[in-house]
Design a protein around this motif. Sequence first.
Motif, short mmCIF file in Angstrom:
data_model
loop_
_atom_site.label_atom_id
_atom_site.label_comp_id
_atom_site.label_asym_id
_atom_site.label_seq_id
_atom_site.Cartn_x
_atom_site.Cartn_y
_atom_site.Cartn_z
N UNK A 96 0.86 -1.38 0.21
CA UNK A 96 0.01 0.11 -0.04
C UNK A 96 0.81 1.24 -0.14
N UNK A 97 0.53 1.98 -0.71
CA UNK A 97 0.85 3.60 -0.14
C UNK A 97 -0.32 4.58 0.19
N UNK A 98 0.69 5.47 1.67
CA UNK A 98 -0.47 6.20 1.51
C UNK A 98 0.56 7.41 2.39
N UNK A 99 0.59 8.24 3.20
CA UNK A 99 1.04 9.27 3.62
C UNK A 99 0.45 9.96 4.85
N UNK A 100 1.05 10.05 5.60
CA UNK A 100 0.17 10.83 7.57
C UNK A 100 1.13 10.83 8.11
N UNK A 101 2.09 12.13 8.56
CA UNK A 101 2.76 12.44 9.26
C UNK A 101 2.75 11.97 10.81
N UNK A 102 3.53 11.25 11.14
CA UNK A 102 3.39 10.51 12.63
C UNK A 102 3.05 9.55 12.61
N UNK A 103 2.29 8.81 10.85
CA UNK A 103 1.63 7.59 11.40
C UNK A 103 2.33 6.71 10.11
N UNK A 104 2.11 5.58 10.50
CA UNK A 104 2.49 4.42 9.67
C UNK A 104 1.29 3.96 8.75
N UNK A 105 0.51 4.93 8.27
CA UNK A 105 -0.55 4.38 7.74
C UNK A 105 -0.19 3.20 6.32
N UNK A 106 0.57 3.88 5.76
CA UNK A 106 1.11 2.75 5.10
C UNK A 106 0.83 1.31 5.06
N UNK A 107 1.48 0.83 6.42
CA UNK A 107 1.70 -0.79 7.31
C UNK A 107 0.46 -0.79 7.11
N UNK A 108 -0.65 -0.06 8.21
CA UNK A 108 -1.79 -0.47 8.82
C UNK A 108 -2.55 -0.61 7.27
N UNK A 109 -2.78 -0.02 7.18
CA UNK A 109 -3.50 -0.96 5.23
C UNK A 109 -3.66 -2.01 4.46
N UNK A 110 -1.62 -2.15 4.31
CA UNK A 110 -1.24 -3.35 4.52
C UNK A 110 -1.62 -4.35 4.69
N UNK A 111 -1.40 -4.26 6.64
CA UNK A 111 -1.54 -5.17 6.91
C UNK A 111 -2.80 -6.12 7.39
N UNK A 112 -3.87 -4.62 7.27
CA UNK A 112 -4.74 -5.37 7.33
C UNK A 112 -5.57 -6.25 6.02
N UNK A 113 -5.18 -5.91 5.29
CA UNK A 113 -5.21 -7.00 4.03
C UNK A 113 -4.62 -8.00 4.29
N UNK A 114 -3.52 -8.14 4.64
CA UNK A 114 -2.22 -9.77 4.50
C UNK A 114 -2.78 -9.86 5.41
N UNK B 66 9.59 10.57 4.28
CA UNK B 66 8.94 10.55 5.24
C UNK B 66 8.13 12.05 5.04
N UNK B 67 7.00 12.49 4.99
CA UNK B 67 5.75 11.35 5.18
C UNK B 67 4.77 11.18 4.09
N UNK B 68 6.14 11.14 3.02
CA UNK B 68 5.32 10.21 1.77
C UNK B 68 5.89 9.02 1.62
N UNK B 69 5.21 7.27 1.29
CA UNK B 69 5.79 6.54 1.89
C UNK B 69 5.07 5.24 0.94
N UNK B 70 5.60 4.70 0.95
CA UNK B 70 5.17 3.27 0.33
C UNK B 70 5.30 2.22 1.29
N UNK B 71 4.79 1.03 0.92
CA UNK B 71 5.09 -0.51 1.91
C UNK B 71 4.10 -1.44 1.34
N UNK B 72 5.44 -2.09 1.44
CA UNK B 72 5.42 -3.85 0.57
C UNK B 72 5.25 -4.91 2.02
N UNK B 73 3.97 -5.99 2.21
CA UNK B 73 4.04 -6.64 3.41
C UNK B 73 3.84 -8.08 2.80
N UNK B 74 4.49 -8.75 3.77
CA UNK B 74 4.54 -10.39 3.24
C UNK B 74 4.27 -10.79 4.58
#
Length: 350
Positions: free
Chosen positions: A234-252, A342-350
Amino acid sequence: MKKVGIIGAGWYGFRPQIKDLSFREMVFEAASRAYENAGIDPRKDVDTFVSCQEDFLEGISIADEFAPDPIGGAMRPTMTVAGDGLQGIIHGAMQILSGVSNVTVVEAHAKPSDIERIDKIIEFAMDPLFSRLGINVHFLAGLDATKFMKKYGIKRKDLAEVVSRNLSSGFKTPRSSFASKVSVDDVLSQDFVVYPLSRMDIAKYVDASIVFILASEEIARKYDPIWIEGMSFATAEKLGEAEYLSIAAKQAYKMANVKPSKVDGIFVDDRYSYKELQHLEALGISSKEFLRDQNIEVNPYGGHLAKGVPLEASGLSLLLDAIDFIKEGHESAIVASWRGIPPTLAQYWW
């Protein structure tokens, strides 16, 4: 749903500077080790190849021209991903699950020691407004860290504990060039690069190449595979949060039908010390409880702080750790990589 298994892996380097080999020769060395590990012939047994690389980091236009040869993929189906190695793993798994391939090789590498001004390369990923104002990536990380720490009650000493623990844990693996015995006080005594981060809170770059071999469930069962149960990016941007990982983690989590509390080990990007704690929160694990109780294995081999950051191979570096962890007798692991500014972020989760 059919599964994808990892049946082989190889790596080379994990040193601050490799002078005697080019990045192509490094990839060849890692690939040779992976094929030996799996006992396969890339010219006969592999259907597709995936290479993770970025022209800016190679210093070569259309750098994917150099992808096939070192991994045995000349005149074979080869694709490139301008992203983290875990994203390459997901692409490879999708090729297998879609029926395009039965065996897929995924490669990622880094040779930052060849880059004369890596800070200028990183500026290309930043909003032009920042670079015109002379704001560098560490300043943005400092803003991200400060907001995160205020929200979750994290102290400077907590970041120092992450550094001390990870550098010490690095002695468990030969891939750690920066493993060291340092105390929390040693870390706290350092001057700030930018508040709240000292130079010890920031992982150094490292030269490395990593190759993984993925296989369909039918083929993987002939080996002793590590199964991929869930994956997302997932890709997301929110200062102070790893929102990108929250999105990807829920899906995984949904795909794997698992809760983080039931997983044996967590392997997350810690190129900044605060990122380890921020990523735990995004995974649904309380960073404060972790710091207090140490009740879960987090980066037990030291993460990037101990091993260094191998650019596009960063996610595969964490995946290597997870595989070692499982081969030691553990049942499961989460691997979460981060590629971004930071804070423009991209995340890949396995």
